[in-house]
Design a protein around this motif. Structure first.
Motif, PDB file in Angstrom:
ATOM      1  N   GLN A  24       4.038  76.206  32.416  1.00 42.22           N
ATOM      2  CA  GLN A  24       3.797  74.798  33.226  1.00 42.22           C
ATOM      3  C   GLN A  24       3.614  73.915  32.937  1.00 42.22           C
ATOM      4  O   GLN A  24       2.600  73.611  32.275  1.00 42.22           O
ATOM      5  N   ILE A  25       3.510  72.621  33.881  1.00 41.52           N
ATOM      6  CA  ILE A  25       2.706  71.640  33.452  1.00 41.52           C
ATOM      7  C   ILE A  25       1.773  71.304  34.063  1.00 41.52           C
ATOM      8  O   ILE A  25       0.995  71.471  34.540  1.00 41.52           O
ATOM      9  N   LYS A  40      -1.213  65.549  31.276  1.00 36.92           N
ATOM     10  CA  LYS A  40      -0.578  66.664  31.980  1.00 36.92           C
ATOM     11  C   LYS A  40       0.446  66.864  31.096  1.00 36.92           C
ATOM     12  O   LYS A  40       0.994  65.744  30.362  1.00 36.92           O
ATOM     13  N   SER A  41       0.244  68.337  30.445  1.00 36.03           N
ATOM     14  CA  SER A  41       1.109  68.408  29.367  1.00 36.03           C
ATOM     15  C   SER A  41       1.358  70.247  29.553  1.00 36.03           C
ATOM     16  O   SER A  41       0.346  70.619  30.295  1.00 36.03           O
ATOM     17  N   LYS A  42       1.951  70.070  29.004  1.00 39.85           N
ATOM     18  CA  LYS A  42       2.395  71.776  28.412  1.00 39.85           C
ATOM     19  C   LYS A  42       1.663  72.293  27.626  1.00 39.85           C
ATOM     20  O   LYS A  42       1.458  71.738  26.315  1.00 39.85           O
ATOM     21  N   GLU A  58       2.659  70.336  24.039  1.00 37.22           N
ATOM     22  CA  GLU A  58       3.556  69.858  23.771  1.00 37.22           C
ATOM     23  C   GLU A  58       3.312  68.502  22.872  1.00 37.22           C
ATOM     24  O   GLU A  58       4.322  68.902  21.870  1.00 37.22           O
TER      25      GLU A  58
END
Length: 82
Positions: A24-25, A40-42, A58
């Motif tokens: 999920q992000i 905002k990132s995985k 990530e």
């Protein structure tokens, strides 16, 4: 001098694991040098080093878990995590 690590509630830690497994992000609000930042990132992994826990994003950025103020809108201080 670095701030001593304060473990986060296990149920809050579980939220990071679930997000990593699902790819999920996530929106993470955290403190960096006492400045609030948002990313905002995985999450690609979780890591424990020298008794401190981190999420690894990530882009290979590491954020210490006790510096995270909000994870997907939820606070580690929320009653459901205590």
């Amino acid at each position: 001098m670095d701030k001593k690590y304060t473990p986060v509630p296990c149920a809050f830690y579980d939220e990071f694991e679930v997000a990593a497994v699902k790819g999920q992000i996530c929106e993470i609000v955290y403190l960096e040098n006492d400045v609030e930042k948002i990313i905002k990132s995985k999450i690609i992994n979780l890591q424990t080093k020298d008794k401190e826990e981190f999420v690894i994003l990530e882009n290979n950025q590491k954020i210490r878990l006790d510096f995270i103020q909000l994870f997907n809108g939820e606070s580690p201080k929320n009653k459901k995590y205590c």
